[in-house]
Design an enzyme around this catalytic site. Structure first.
Site, PDB file in Angstrom:
ATOM      1  N   SER A  59      -6.498  36.080 -18.764  1.00  0.00           N
ATOM      2  CA  SER A  59      -5.195  35.449 -18.534  1.00  0.00           C
ATOM      3  C   SER A  59      -5.371  34.332 -17.524  1.00  0.00           C
ATOM      4  O   SER A  59      -6.215  34.413 -16.621  1.00  0.00           O
ATOM      5  CB  SER A  59      -4.174  36.468 -18.028  1.00  0.00           C
ATOM      6  OG  SER A  59      -4.567  36.986 -16.766  1.00  0.00           O
ATOM      7  N   HIS A  88      -1.261  25.480 -11.920  1.00  0.00           N
ATOM      8  CA  HIS A  88      -0.180  24.756 -11.249  1.00  0.00           C
ATOM      9  C   HIS A  88      -0.747  23.437 -10.729  1.00  0.00           C
ATOM     10  O   HIS A  88      -1.406  23.401  -9.684  1.00  0.00           O
ATOM     11  CB  HIS A  88       0.381  25.578 -10.086  1.00  0.00           C
ATOM     12  CG  HIS A  88       1.143  26.793 -10.502  1.00  0.00           C
ATOM     13  ND1 HIS A  88       2.389  26.724 -11.094  1.00  0.00           N
ATOM     14  CD2 HIS A  88       0.825  28.110 -10.420  1.00  0.00           C
ATOM     15  CE1 HIS A  88       2.815  27.954 -11.357  1.00  0.00           C
ATOM     16  NE2 HIS A  88       1.892  28.812 -10.964  1.00  0.00           N
ATOM     17  N   HIS A 110       0.152  28.267 -19.227  1.00  0.00           N
ATOM     18  CA  HIS A 110      -0.210  29.686 -19.191  1.00  0.00           C
ATOM     19  C   HIS A 110      -0.869  30.047 -20.512  1.00  0.00           C
ATOM     20  O   HIS A 110      -0.519  29.516 -21.566  1.00  0.00           O
ATOM     21  CB  HIS A 110       1.047  30.544 -18.994  1.00  0.00           C
ATOM     22  CG  HIS A 110       0.927  31.927 -19.568  1.00  0.00           C
ATOM     23  ND1 HIS A 110       1.353  32.226 -20.860  1.00  0.00           N
ATOM     24  CD2 HIS A 110       0.409  33.071 -19.063  1.00  0.00           C
ATOM     25  CE1 HIS A 110       1.108  33.509 -21.094  1.00  0.00           C
ATOM     26  NE2 HIS A 110       0.540  34.036 -20.033  1.00  0.00           N
ATOM     27  N   ASN A 131      -2.901  33.707 -22.358  1.00  0.00           N
ATOM     28  CA  ASN A 131      -3.609  34.980 -22.236  1.00  0.00           C
ATOM     29  C   ASN A 131      -3.958  35.514 -23.612  1.00  0.00           C
ATOM     30  O   ASN A 131      -3.250  35.265 -24.604  1.00  0.00           O
ATOM     31  CB  ASN A 131      -2.806  36.000 -21.420  1.00  0.00           C
ATOM     32  CG  ASN A 131      -1.757  36.725 -22.236  1.00  0.00           C
ATOM     33  OD1 ASN A 131      -2.042  37.700 -22.919  1.00  0.00           O
ATOM     34  ND2 ASN A 131      -0.523  36.232 -22.170  1.00  0.00           N
ATOM     35  N   ARG A 137      -5.576  39.319 -25.189  1.00  0.00           N
ATOM     36  CA  ARG A 137      -5.807  40.681 -24.710  1.00  0.00           C
ATOM     37  C   ARG A 137      -6.042  41.643 -25.874  1.00  0.00           C
ATOM     38  O   ARG A 137      -5.637  41.394 -27.012  1.00  0.00           O
ATOM     39  CB  ARG A 137      -4.627  41.156 -23.870  1.00  0.00           C
ATOM     40  CG  ARG A 137      -3.297  41.115 -24.603  1.00  0.00           C
ATOM     41  CD  ARG A 137      -2.121  41.384 -23.677  1.00  0.00           C
ATOM     42  NE  ARG A 137      -0.852  41.384 -24.396  1.00  0.00           N
ATOM     43  CZ  ARG A 137      -0.133  40.295 -24.630  1.00  0.00           C
ATOM     44  NH1 ARG A 137      -0.537  39.121 -24.203  1.00  0.00           N
ATOM     45  NH2 ARG A 137       1.003  40.379 -25.304  1.00  0.00           N
ATOM     46  N   HIS A 158       2.087  21.414 -29.948  1.00  0.00           N
ATOM     47  CA  HIS A 158       2.453  22.322 -31.036  1.00  0.00           C
ATOM     48  C   HIS A 158       1.645  22.039 -32.302  1.00  0.00           C
ATOM     49  O   HIS A 158       1.353  22.974 -33.069  1.00  0.00           O
ATOM     50  CB  HIS A 158       3.954  22.237 -31.310  1.00  0.00           C
ATOM     51  CG  HIS A 158       4.767  23.099 -30.396  1.00  0.00           C
ATOM     52  ND1 HIS A 158       5.109  24.402 -30.697  1.00  0.00           N
ATOM     53  CD2 HIS A 158       5.276  22.853 -29.160  1.00  0.00           C
ATOM     54  CE1 HIS A 158       5.805  24.922 -29.703  1.00  0.00           C
ATOM     55  NE2 HIS A 158       5.918  23.999 -28.764  1.00  0.00           N
TER      56      HIS A 158
END
Length: 301
Positions: free
Chosen positions: A89, A93, A103, A105, A107, A138
């Site tokens: 993850s 900033h 951001h 992540n 998992r 996108h």
């Protein structure tokens, strides 16, 4: 594909991402903190600070295991007693308000009864929304999704809109991206095929974000634009502490708090009734923080 193999691949992904970000930032290096979880497993926390572009960022790897907390067993309606979870993850900033927060992540979760699933996502949070930048972001996500399944983007894009949403503000966190969870063989894909998709999402991050960094990092900004950045960072904190399931899972499983909360920005402001001037760039950005915007098509706002 075994859980230990997945964890090793995720560790390699962390290496790739941190190296790419260091090269792109050009002014700071990640500091690594290796830690162990008392209840089982551990991880590597890598943090970068005060770079040329990145004010603060973290890229975390973890592989933890142990007894399933009763709170999570009840919430997810699970019967297994033990779990294994691994993933990468990250959150960045930037110092410049014209470089978006990002951001990502990926998992993997496995239970002692053999149940497994993948999850993850990537989303972009501009301080000032650039429609062309959002479209390009996108487009890259759609390419990856379409490569693996024709329905992935059309399903995971609105899932991100719904997930990265602050209902008490009636705002999306940013321009969204994709979000997915509980991907397993019920999708009609093999474990290996799902893992390939998840890894490609992870590998998309560095080239996509480094291009955004290079494009925007040299743009000049005013005191007003910096103030707006600090104000918008407050929304990010609100989401992560009040709504984010990953933060709650980490804390509920006695995860390493310092690593979990590395997602917090280095500096932030909350201003009571922040004044937004009609026709301003700030007002335009707020109009674009809505669900169900098709960023791939021309937007009139």
């Amino acid at each position: 594909m075994q859980k230990d193999e997945i964890a090793e691949k995720f560790k390699h992904l962390q290496n790739q991402i941190t190296k790419a970000l260091e090269n792109c930032d050009g002014g700071a290096k990640f500091q690594e903190d290796v830690w162990e979880r008392e209840a089982g497993g551990g991880g590597r926390s890598r943090v970068i600070k005060n770079g040329n572009i990145i004010e603060k960022g973290g890229v975390q790897f973890s592989a933890v295991h142990g007894a399933m907390p009763a709170k999570i067993k009840s919430k997810l309606n699970l019967s297994a007693d033990d779990f294994f979870a691994t993933g990468v993850s990250l959150i960045m900033h930037p110092e410049n308000p014209h470089v978006p927060i990002i951001h990502m992540n990926v998992r993997y979760f496995e239970l002692s009864d053999g149940t497994y699933w993948f999850g993850g996502g990537i989303d972009l949070t501009p301080i000032y929304v650039d429609k062309n930048q959002a479209k390009a972001f996108h487009q890259e996500l759609k390419k990856v999704c379409d490569k693996h399944h024709p329905d992935f983007y059309s399903k995971f894009k609105p899932w991100a809109d719904d997930y990265f949403f602050l209902p008490f503000r009636n705002e999306t966190r940013g321009v969204g991206g994709i979000f997915f969870d509980h991907l397993n063989d019920s999708s009609g894909m093999t474990k290996e095929e799902l893992f390939d998709f998840v890894m490609e999402v992870g590998e998309l991050f560095a080239p996509t974000y480094c291009e955004i960094m290079r494009t925007n990092a040299s743009k000049l900004y005013s005191e007003q634009e910096k103030d707006w950045q600090l104000h918008r960072r407050g929304r990010y904190v609100e989401f992560n502490l009040v709504l984010d399931k990953g933060t709650k899972f980490g804390l509920d499983t006695n995860g390493r708090t310092e690593s979990i909360l590395v997602s917090m920005p280095p500096e932030v402001k909350w201003t009571y009734q922040y004044e937004i001037k009609e026709g301003s760039k700030e007002a335009e950005t707020l109009q674009l923080l809505k669900k169900d915007i098709n960023w791939l098509e021309p937007i009139s706002v």
